[in-house]
Design an enzyme around this catalytic site. Structure first.
Site, mmCIF file in Angstrom:
data_model
loop_
_atom_site.group_PDB
_atom_site.id
_atom_site.type_symbol
_atom_site.label_atom_id
_atom_site.label_comp_id
_atom_site.label_asym_id
_atom_site.label_seq_id
_atom_site.Cartn_x
_atom_site.Cartn_y
_atom_site.Cartn_z
ATOM 1 N N ARG A 93 -13.929 -7.045 -10.552
ATOM 2 C CA ARG A 93 -14.070 -6.394 -9.238
ATOM 3 C C ARG A 93 -14.903 -5.104 -9.323
ATOM 4 N NH1 ARG A 93 -8.516 -6.665 -6.115
ATOM 5 N NH2 ARG A 93 -9.880 -6.030 -4.424
ATOM 6 N N ARG A 136 -2.726 -14.226 -1.667
ATOM 7 C CA ARG A 136 -2.777 -14.444 -0.211
ATOM 8 C C ARG A 136 -3.340 -15.824 0.128
ATOM 9 N NH1 ARG A 136 -0.867 -9.587 1.242
ATOM 10 N NH2 ARG A 136 -1.779 -7.739 0.299
ATOM 11 N N GLY A 150 -6.285 -3.987 -7.609
ATOM 12 C CA GLY A 150 -7.448 -3.137 -7.320
ATOM 13 C C GLY A 150 -7.003 -1.792 -6.774
ATOM 14 N N SER A 210 0.836 -1.210 0.000
ATOM 15 C CA SER A 210 0.000 0.000 0.000
ATOM 16 C C SER A 210 0.867 1.254 0.000
ATOM 17 C CB SER A 210 -0.890 0.025 1.246
ATOM 18 O OG SER A 210 -1.804 -1.030 1.208
ATOM 19 N N ASP A 248 -6.766 -7.819 4.912
ATOM 20 C CA ASP A 248 -6.021 -8.706 4.012
ATOM 21 C C ASP A 248 -5.529 -9.971 4.706
ATOM 22 O OD1 ASP A 248 -6.414 -7.027 1.886
ATOM 23 O OD2 ASP A 248 -4.508 -5.986 2.116
HETATM 24 C C1 S3P Z 1 -5.603 -1.381 0.184
HETATM 25 C C2 S3P Z 1 -6.816 -1.394 0.808
HETATM 26 C C3 S3P Z 1 -7.576 -2.619 1.076
HETATM 27 C C4 S3P Z 1 -6.735 -3.870 0.912
HETATM 28 C C5 S3P Z 1 -5.841 -3.821 -0.283
HETATM 29 C C6 S3P Z 1 -4.920 -2.620 -0.229
HETATM 30 C C7 S3P Z 1 -4.949 -0.078 -0.069
HETATM 31 O O1 S3P Z 1 -8.687 -2.676 0.212
HETATM 32 O O2 S3P Z 1 -7.567 -5.008 0.849
HETATM 33 O O3 S3P Z 1 -5.042 -4.987 -0.369
HETATM 34 O O4 S3P Z 1 -3.745 -0.058 -0.356
HETATM 35 O O5 S3P Z 1 -5.641 0.948 0.041
HETATM 36 P P1 S3P Z 1 -10.081 -1.958 0.615
HETATM 37 O O6 S3P Z 1 -9.715 -0.670 1.177
HETATM 38 O O7 S3P Z 1 -10.878 -1.818 -0.645
HETATM 39 O O8 S3P Z 1 -10.719 -2.886 1.593
#
Ligand code: S3P
Length: 436
Positions: free
Chosen positions: A122, A386, A94, A22, A314
């Site tokens: 998604r 994961r 995503g 992130s 996660d």
């Molecule tokens: C993330 C937020 C999470 C997480 C993803 C990384 C990010 O998703 O599951 O692996 O970097 O902002 P959500 O915020 O949609 O739950």
């Protein structure tokens, strides 16, 4: 590729995990629109962040990736991005697609955002809706990728209550808020990771947060800086699990991010009886970082507090395996978001754990896992990084060898996973996929 794991007694040791995914995405994106050169130390060179890097290069940003993990981004300033000559491909990510939708909807040019098969399924309506309220124009395939983000629209600030707790959606709105007239306010139904807010503050944006509310003003300039990326707790979680369920192991994982918006799994595993200590805490580029020491522990089932879900979002593949080997029953509720991750993680984990001899009752947004003994055999990760790593760790304590199918995606977040797990004593090999 498949993994084949033989049951082995883990010995333990001291290890590091790759940089936080992130934070690596955000450092690239904010570095790209800052003034000056941002240096990112400990960048995660996994597939997801490489897609973000490539997308920024297509937008005209010069980025130098030095072997050994340091990345230098020559910021082009808030209005310096240029029209991409091709569709931006976010692969499996995503985070990449949602953050870029926020970044690009306030630009002068159009962009197309696409992804792999998993990403193409998604939900994107969750970002299209708030960004459209800000004045953006985004076409999609019924709320799914690809996205066509039309440029040339003036954005205005909004007050928006997130219907789902999502750091990706929050961050998309905050990035658009940098370009919007007036103030943008986001209200969260539950706390989610706050890396965007911390990094924006570090780089000089006008942003405040507190009481589940984040306020941001349009920003004329972000200042380039040095960003030190800590180890990813979401990757460390697999090693934490491996040590906890081993017969007699002790491991230390150095320099891991322990931002309190990410540590839900540590709390949950401790409540299950896990011996996990957080040592030598420090602050690195506004992010809390520490060493994590884990000792083998007898885990027991619990009812997992649903207020911790967004802080452990996660880590549920890890928590499902912990529940599968724990004594008694573990109940998870409020976890419906897992159905729209890289795979439907409730169904996919339940399928694999059942194949390993565990009894699970699944509901739309929950699961009840009855702890037991894991058998070997074959499970499928359905291309979810994961899930693949969670099963690999589960296999270390199974009664017989386990084959985990479709493990290539592990590189999206944890390049070098097999070597690190191997260094702790696991017996894991990669093999060409055999046909079912
Ligand atoms: C993330 C937020 C999470 C997480 C993803 C990384 C990010 O998703 O599951 O692996 O970097 O902002 P959500 O915020 O949609 O739950």
């Amino acid at each position: 590729m498949d993994y084949v794991i033989q049951p082995t007694a883990l010995t333990g040791g001291t290890v590091c995990v790759p940089g936080d995914k992130s934070i690596s995405h955000r450092a690239l994106i904010l570095g790209a629109i800052a003034n000056g050169q941002t240096e990112i130390e400990g960048f995660l060179a996994g597939e997801d962040c490489r897609s973000t890097l490539a997308a920024l290069r297509s937008l005209g940003v010069s980025i130098d990736h030095v072997v050994g993990g340091t990345v230098r981004v020559d910021g082009v300033g808030m209005s310096g991005l240029g029209e991409p000559g091709e569709s931006l491909d976010f692969g499996n990510s995503g985070t990449g697609m949602r953050l870029f939708a926020g970044l690009l909807c306030g630009q002068r040019f159009d962009s197309t955002l696409s992804g792999d098969k998993s990403l193409s399924e998604r939900p994107m309506q969750r970002i299209i809706e708030p960004l459209s309220l800000m004045g953006a124009s985004i076409d999609s395939d019924n709320g799914r990728p690809p996205l066509l983000v039309h440029g040339g629209h003036k954005l205005v600030g909004i007050h928006y209550s997130l219907p789902v707790a999502s750091a990706q959606v929050k961050s998309a709105i905050l990035l658009a808020g940098l370009y919007a007239k007036g103030e943008t306010v986001v209200l969260e139904p539950a706390v989610t990771r706050d890396h965007t807010e911390r990094m924006l503050k570090l780089m000089g944006a006008t942003i405040e947060s507190g009481d589940g509310r984040i306020r941001i003003q349009a920003t004329g300039q972000l200042n380039a800086t040095i960003i030190k990326v800590p180890g990813d707790l979401s990757s460390a979680a697999f090693l934490i699990l491996a040590a906890l369920i081993a017969k007699d192991a002790e491991i230390v994982i150095r320099s891991v991010g322990v931002n309190p918006t990410r540590t839900g799994a540590i709390e949950i595993l401790r409540e299950m009886g896990g011996d996990i200590s957080v040592e030598s805490p420090q602050l690195m580029s506004q992010e809390p970082v520490a060493d994590i020491r884990v000792r083998s522990s007898a885990l027991h089932g619990i009812a997992v507090d649903s207020s911790l879900v967004s802080l452990a979002i996660d880590e549920f593949p890890v928590l499902f395996v912990a529940a599968a080997v724990a004594k008694g029953t573990t109940r998870f509720s409020g976890i419906g978001e897992l159905r729209v991750k890289e795979s439907d993680r409730i169904t996919v984990m339940a399928e694999g754990l059942r194949q390993m001899g565990i009894s699970i009752d699944e509901s739309e947004d929950g699961a009840e896992i009855h702890g037991g003994e894991l058998t070997g055999g074959t499970v499928d990760s359905y291309g979810d990084h994961r899930v693949a790593m969670a099963f690999a760790v589960a296999a270390t304590v199974a009664k017989a060898a386990l084959r985990v199918r479709n493990t290539d995606a592990v590189d999206t977040s944890f390049p070098g996973f097999t070597a690190v797990l191997g260094s702790l004593g696991a017996n894991l090999s990669t093999q060409r996929a055999d046909r079912k």
